[in-house]
Scaffold this motif. Structure first.
Motif, PDB file in Angstrom:
ATOM      1  N   ALA A 173     -17.870  -2.848 109.520  1.00  0.00           N
ATOM      2  CA  ALA A 173     -16.645  -2.259 110.035  1.00  0.00           C
ATOM      3  C   ALA A 173     -15.733  -3.368 110.494  1.00  0.00           C
ATOM      4  O   ALA A 173     -16.155  -4.482 110.749  1.00  0.00           O
ATOM      5  CB  ALA A 173     -16.956  -1.323 111.195  1.00  0.00           C
ATOM      6  N   ARG A 174     -14.470  -3.038 110.607  1.00  0.00           N
ATOM      7  CA  ARG A 174     -13.530  -4.027 111.110  1.00  0.00           C
ATOM      8  C   ARG A 174     -13.909  -4.352 112.540  1.00  0.00           C
ATOM      9  O   ARG A 174     -14.149  -3.484 113.357  1.00  0.00           O
ATOM     10  CB  ARG A 174     -12.113  -3.455 111.022  1.00  0.00           C
ATOM     11  N   GLY A 175     -13.959  -5.624 112.865  1.00  0.00           N
ATOM     12  CA  GLY A 175     -14.420  -6.041 114.173  1.00  0.00           C
ATOM     13  C   GLY A 175     -15.916  -6.315 114.201  1.00  0.00           C
ATOM     14  O   GLY A 175     -16.453  -6.707 115.224  1.00  0.00           O
ATOM     15  N   MET A 176     -16.597  -6.106 113.083  1.00  0.00           N
ATOM     16  CA  MET A 176     -18.031  -6.363 112.987  1.00  0.00           C
ATOM     17  C   MET A 176     -18.267  -7.254 111.775  1.00  0.00           C
ATOM     18  O   MET A 176     -17.636  -7.089 110.743  1.00  0.00           O
ATOM     19  CB  MET A 176     -18.816  -5.058 112.799  1.00  0.00           C
ATOM     20  N   THR A 177     -19.168  -8.204 111.880  1.00  0.00           N
ATOM     21  CA  THR A 177     -19.495  -9.054 110.742  1.00  0.00           C
ATOM     22  C   THR A 177     -20.426  -8.310 109.802  1.00  0.00           C
ATOM     23  O   THR A 177     -21.088  -7.340 110.184  1.00  0.00           O
ATOM     24  CB  THR A 177     -20.188 -10.344 111.199  1.00  0.00           C
ATOM     25  N   ARG A 178     -20.476  -8.752 108.558  1.00  0.00           N
ATOM     26  CA  ARG A 178     -21.360  -8.117 107.576  1.00  0.00           C
ATOM     27  C   ARG A 178     -22.819  -8.206 108.039  1.00  0.00           C
ATOM     28  O   ARG A 178     -23.601  -7.268 107.862  1.00  0.00           O
ATOM     29  CB  ARG A 178     -21.199  -8.796 106.214  1.00  0.00           C
ATOM     30  N   VAL A 179     -23.193  -9.337 108.638  1.00  0.00           N
ATOM     31  CA  VAL A 179     -24.574  -9.494 109.112  1.00  0.00           C
ATOM     32  C   VAL A 179     -24.903  -8.433 110.159  1.00  0.00           C
ATOM     33  O   VAL A 179     -25.974  -7.829 110.141  1.00  0.00           O
ATOM     34  CB  VAL A 179     -24.787 -10.900 109.695  1.00  0.00           C
ATOM     35  N   GLU A 180     -23.961  -8.191 111.070  1.00  0.00           N
ATOM     36  CA  GLU A 180     -24.189  -7.186 112.106  1.00  0.00           C
ATOM     37  C   GLU A 180     -24.361  -5.805 111.498  1.00  0.00           C
ATOM     38  O   GLU A 180     -25.234  -5.034 111.896  1.00  0.00           O
ATOM     39  CB  GLU A 180     -23.023  -7.190 113.102  1.00  0.00           C
ATOM     40  N   VAL A 181     -23.507  -5.483 110.511  1.00  0.00           N
ATOM     41  CA  VAL A 181     -23.615  -4.182 109.856  1.00  0.00           C
ATOM     42  C   VAL A 181     -24.982  -4.029 109.192  1.00  0.00           C
ATOM     43  O   VAL A 181     -25.641  -2.998 109.315  1.00  0.00           O
ATOM     44  CB  VAL A 181     -22.490  -4.003 108.817  1.00  0.00           C
ATOM     45  N   GLU A 182     -25.419  -5.075 108.490  1.00  0.00           N
ATOM     46  CA  GLU A 182     -26.700  -4.991 107.802  1.00  0.00           C
ATOM     47  C   GLU A 182     -27.862  -4.885 108.784  1.00  0.00           C
ATOM     48  O   GLU A 182     -28.868  -4.224 108.502  1.00  0.00           O
ATOM     49  CB  GLU A 182     -26.860  -6.204 106.878  1.00  0.00           C
ATOM     50  N   ASN A 183     -27.714  -5.504 109.947  1.00  0.00           N
ATOM     51  CA  ASN A 183     -28.773  -5.399 110.945  1.00  0.00           C
ATOM     52  C   ASN A 183     -28.920  -3.971 111.450  1.00  0.00           C
ATOM     53  O   ASN A 183     -29.999  -3.554 111.885  1.00  0.00           O
ATOM     54  CB  ASN A 183     -28.471  -6.325 112.132  1.00  0.00           C
ATOM     55  N   TRP A 184     -27.823  -3.228 111.387  1.00  0.00           N
ATOM     56  CA  TRP A 184     -27.852  -1.847 111.872  1.00  0.00           C
ATOM     57  C   TRP A 184     -28.018  -0.840 110.730  1.00  0.00           C
ATOM     58  O   TRP A 184     -27.934   0.365 110.953  1.00  0.00           O
ATOM     59  CB  TRP A 184     -26.576  -1.547 112.651  1.00  0.00           C
ATOM     60  N   LEU A 185     -28.260  -1.344 109.531  1.00  0.00           N
ATOM     61  CA  LEU A 185     -28.351  -0.467 108.368  1.00  0.00           C
ATOM     62  C   LEU A 185     -29.461   0.561 108.519  1.00  0.00           C
ATOM     63  O   LEU A 185     -29.302   1.733 108.153  1.00  0.00           O
ATOM     64  CB  LEU A 185     -28.562  -1.302 107.098  1.00  0.00           C
ATOM     65  N   GLU A 186     -30.592   0.151 109.060  1.00  0.00           N
ATOM     66  CA  GLU A 186     -31.703   1.085 109.211  1.00  0.00           C
ATOM     67  C   GLU A 186     -31.318   2.236 110.136  1.00  0.00           C
ATOM     68  O   GLU A 186     -31.716   3.380 109.902  1.00  0.00           O
ATOM     69  CB  GLU A 186     -32.934   0.362 109.762  1.00  0.00           C
ATOM     70  N   GLU A 187     -30.543   1.927 111.161  1.00  0.00           N
ATOM     71  CA  GLU A 187     -30.120   2.987 112.074  1.00  0.00           C
ATOM     72  C   GLU A 187     -29.152   3.939 111.386  1.00  0.00           C
ATOM     73  O   GLU A 187     -29.192   5.154 111.616  1.00  0.00           O
ATOM     74  CB  GLU A 187     -29.479   2.381 113.314  1.00  0.00           C
ATOM     75  N   LEU A 188     -28.281   3.385 110.547  1.00  0.00           N
ATOM     76  CA  LEU A 188     -27.369   4.239 109.805  1.00  0.00           C
ATOM     77  C   LEU A 188     -28.147   5.136 108.847  1.00  0.00           C
ATOM     78  O   LEU A 188     -27.841   6.325 108.684  1.00  0.00           O
ATOM     79  CB  LEU A 188     -26.353   3.395 109.042  1.00  0.00           C
ATOM     80  N   GLN A 189     -29.162   4.572 108.209  1.00  0.00           N
ATOM     81  CA  GLN A 189     -29.985   5.376 107.307  1.00  0.00           C
ATOM     82  C   GLN A 189     -30.717   6.483 108.061  1.00  0.00           C
ATOM     83  O   GLN A 189     -30.856   7.609 107.566  1.00  0.00           O
ATOM     84  CB  GLN A 189     -30.978   4.472 106.577  1.00  0.00           C
ATOM     85  N   ALA A 190     -31.156   6.186 109.277  1.00  0.00           N
ATOM     86  CA  ALA A 190     -31.823   7.203 110.095  1.00  0.00           C
ATOM     87  C   ALA A 190     -30.849   8.327 110.445  1.00  0.00           C
ATOM     88  O   ALA A 190     -31.213   9.510 110.441  1.00  0.00           O
ATOM     89  CB  ALA A 190     -32.391   6.571 111.359  1.00  0.00           C
ATOM     90  N   LEU A 191     -29.613   7.954 110.743  1.00  0.00           N
ATOM     91  CA  LEU A 191     -28.602   8.970 111.019  1.00  0.00           C
ATOM     92  C   LEU A 191     -28.334   9.798 109.768  1.00  0.00           C
ATOM     93  O   LEU A 191     -28.227  11.034 109.837  1.00  0.00           O
ATOM     94  CB  LEU A 191     -27.311   8.307 111.504  1.00  0.00           C
ATOM     95  N   HIS A 192     -28.270   9.128 108.633  1.00  0.00           N
ATOM     96  CA  HIS A 192     -28.028   9.832 107.376  1.00  0.00           C
ATOM     97  C   HIS A 192     -29.147  10.813 107.067  1.00  0.00           C
ATOM     98  O   HIS A 192     -28.917  11.890 106.500  1.00  0.00           O
ATOM     99  CB  HIS A 192     -27.853   8.838 106.227  1.00  0.00           C
ATOM    100  N   GLU A 193     -30.370  10.471 107.447  1.00  0.00           N
ATOM    101  CA  GLU A 193     -31.494  11.371 107.192  1.00  0.00           C
ATOM    102  C   GLU A 193     -31.326  12.698 107.929  1.00  0.00           C
ATOM    103  O   GLU A 193     -31.873  13.714 107.509  1.00  0.00           O
ATOM    104  CB  GLU A 193     -32.806  10.701 107.606  1.00  0.00           C
ATOM    105  N   ARG A 194     -30.568  12.679 109.008  1.00  0.00           N
ATOM    106  CA  ARG A 194     -30.322  13.928 109.739  1.00  0.00           C
ATOM    107  C   ARG A 194     -29.459  14.876 108.920  1.00  0.00           C
ATOM    108  O   ARG A 194     -29.634  16.096 108.980  1.00  0.00           O
ATOM    109  CB  ARG A 194     -29.641  13.644 111.080  1.00  0.00           C
ATOM    110  N   ILE A 195     -28.510  14.323 108.177  1.00  0.00           N
ATOM    111  CA  ILE A 195     -27.604  15.182 107.416  1.00  0.00           C
ATOM    112  C   ILE A 195     -28.067  15.392 105.971  1.00  0.00           C
ATOM    113  O   ILE A 195     -27.571  16.290 105.288  1.00  0.00           O
ATOM    114  CB  ILE A 195     -26.169  14.615 107.414  1.00  0.00           C
ATOM    115  N   ALA A 196     -29.012  14.572 105.512  1.00  0.00           N
ATOM    116  CA  ALA A 196     -29.449  14.626 104.114  1.00  0.00           C
ATOM    117  C   ALA A 196     -29.895  16.014 103.668  1.00  0.00           C
ATOM    118  O   ALA A 196     -29.600  16.415 102.530  1.00  0.00           O
ATOM    119  CB  ALA A 196     -30.561  13.602 103.878  1.00  0.00           C
ATOM    120  N   PRO A 197     -30.596  16.799 104.500  1.00  0.00           N
ATOM    121  CA  PRO A 197     -31.022  18.132 104.044  1.00  0.00           C
ATOM    122  C   PRO A 197     -29.861  19.056 103.683  1.00  0.00           C
ATOM    123  O   PRO A 197     -30.063  20.060 102.983  1.00  0.00           O
ATOM    124  CB  PRO A 197     -31.802  18.685 105.254  1.00  0.00           C
ATOM    125  N   HIS A 198     -28.650  18.746 104.138  1.00  0.00           N
ATOM    126  CA  HIS A 198     -27.497  19.597 103.842  1.00  0.00           C
ATOM    127  C   HIS A 198     -26.870  19.255 102.494  1.00  0.00           C
ATOM    128  O   HIS A 198     -25.942  19.939 102.059  1.00  0.00           O
ATOM    129  CB  HIS A 198     -26.441  19.468 104.942  1.00  0.00           C
TER     130      HIS A 198
END
Length: 395
Positions: free
Chosen positions: A1-26
């Motif tokens: 995201a703007r204001g975040m480095t690519r490394v920071e985003v990738e470090n949080w990728l697993e958390e984003l995937q976990a959030l996505h798993e909440r909506i995936a059944p829809h």
């Protein structure tokens, strides 16, 4: 995201995937399910504009067709995703002192095809422009602010035009509703889902008698903006007096006004002069801010805020709250309303809320919902990092 480095985003990728798993059944099929995760990643990426082409390129796709299908025709339910969004925000920011804030924002558009577009007032443009307008409900706490619901305002001329409705795929059951009616439905939905808030606040557009009556029946405290011409009727000197709120505050003596801060702004403390009048005192003919004894559990006041530099620059509110509520508490709530404006700016800058290129009802709701979810993820990360003294650039 703007204001975040690519490394920071990738470090949080697993958390984003976990959030996505909440909506995936829809999202029933695997292809749009995977693409919805790519869409969230794209919204959080540093691409110049988060439209179909650039989100597709970010995802390694040659054409935007897949991203366009995700928004327009894929089989998934944005309303169910919105429920997950709401739950996620409350889990992340949950507080007994939460404030629900409702407001609108505009999306400037060209042409006449985009659903709900017309020449109408848009605060984004600062005047009347060709735009869509969305009404949003934000959940604000000391930890941060994120959005929990959204509704597209469909102007009456659109609601009555069968041809335009069909072309923009407006559901048959959708009828014209005013902005306050949209806000009221969002309040009802949130409270039915168990969302708890100490206060509700909004500007004068959203202080309709229907909203006030609903909140009062729920014993839900609120600070809602009202116009200077808001009329009150009350007994005075053996007659019924009818007066505008600005007239009543104009009768107050200088000592009735207090200089207090409405909280921190971008330039420091936001000081104004404040005064309030208890409505039950008005009925007794009183003209003071005295804290008279009141045995009622809940009471009503009118509140005024005026600029220190220009006494003619005033804003007015109606307050419903426990009778023991203090002026300082009410002022803090009134000041909280501004967080939604900051939130609109942030979600547009950081999660591409206004960068869509879709025309249909379904696609608008899908993009907006995914954008709000992406922004809620950023708020969650920022909240955690700030609590542990981590990167402060997360916005």
């Amino acid at each position: 995201a703007r204001g975040m480095t690519r490394v920071e985003v990738e470090n949080w990728l697993e958390e984003l995937q976990a959030l996505h798993e909440r909506i995936a059944p829809h999202v029933r099929r695997s292809e749009p399910r995977e693409r919805s995760l790519a869409y969230l990643k794209g919204l959080l990426s540093g691409v110049e504009r988060r439209n179909g082409w650039q989100l597709a390129e970010q995802a390694g796709e040659d054409r935007p067709d897949g991203m366009q299908r995700l928004l327009a025709t894929a089989d998934w339910d944005a309303e169910l995703v919105q429920e997950d969004l709401r739950d996620y925000v409350v889990e992340t920011l949950g507080s007994e002192k939460a404030v629900l804030v409702v407001d609108e924002t505009g999306f400037l558009k060209k042409g006449k095809k985009s659903v709900g577009v017309k020449r109408q007032y848009s605060g984004t443009a600062g005047g009347v422009e060709n735009a869509q307008v969305g009404v949003f409900l934000a959940y604000a706490t000391a930890l941060g602010t994120a959005f929990v619901d959204r509704a597209l305002f469909l102007p009456e001329e659109w609601a009555k035009d069968a041809e335009r409705r069909q072309e923009a795929r407006v559901p048959e059951e959708v009828r014209f509703r005013t902005k306050p009616q949209l806000a009221l439905q969002m309040f009802k939905t949130a409270f039915k889902a168990g969302v708890k808030a100490t206060w509700v606040t909004a500007d004068s557009v959203y202080s309709s008698s229907e909203i006030r009556r609903y909140l009062e029946n729920r014993k839900q405290p609120f600070v809602l903006g009202i116009s200077a011409g808001f009329m009150l009727r009350f007994p005075e000197d053996e007659r019924i007096r009818q007066a505008r709120v600005d007239e009543l505050f104009g009768e107050l003596k200088a000592k009735s006004w207090q200089r207090l801060s409405a909280g921190q702004g971008s330039k420091g403390e936001r000081f104004f002069e404040w005064a309030w009048l208890r409505l039950s005192d008005l009925s007794k003919g009183a003209r003071s801010t005295s804290k008279s004894a009141n045995t009622k559990k809940f009471d009503k006041w009118i509140l005024a805020r005026r600029s220190i530099q220009d006494p003619n620059d005033c804003a007015h509110y109606i307050v419903f709250a426990p009778s023991t509520t203090t002026l300082q508490q009410v002022i803090q709530v009134a000041g909280t309303r501004w967080v939604i404006e900051t939130g609109f700016e942030a979600v547009k800058n950081e999660a591409g809320l206004d960068e869509y290129e879709v025309r249909s009802w379904v696609a608008w709701y899908r993009h907006i919902t995914l954008s709000l979810l992406a922004y809620a993820f950023l708020v969650a990360i920022r909240t955690r990092e700030l609590q542990k003294g981590g990167p402060s650039s997360v916005t």
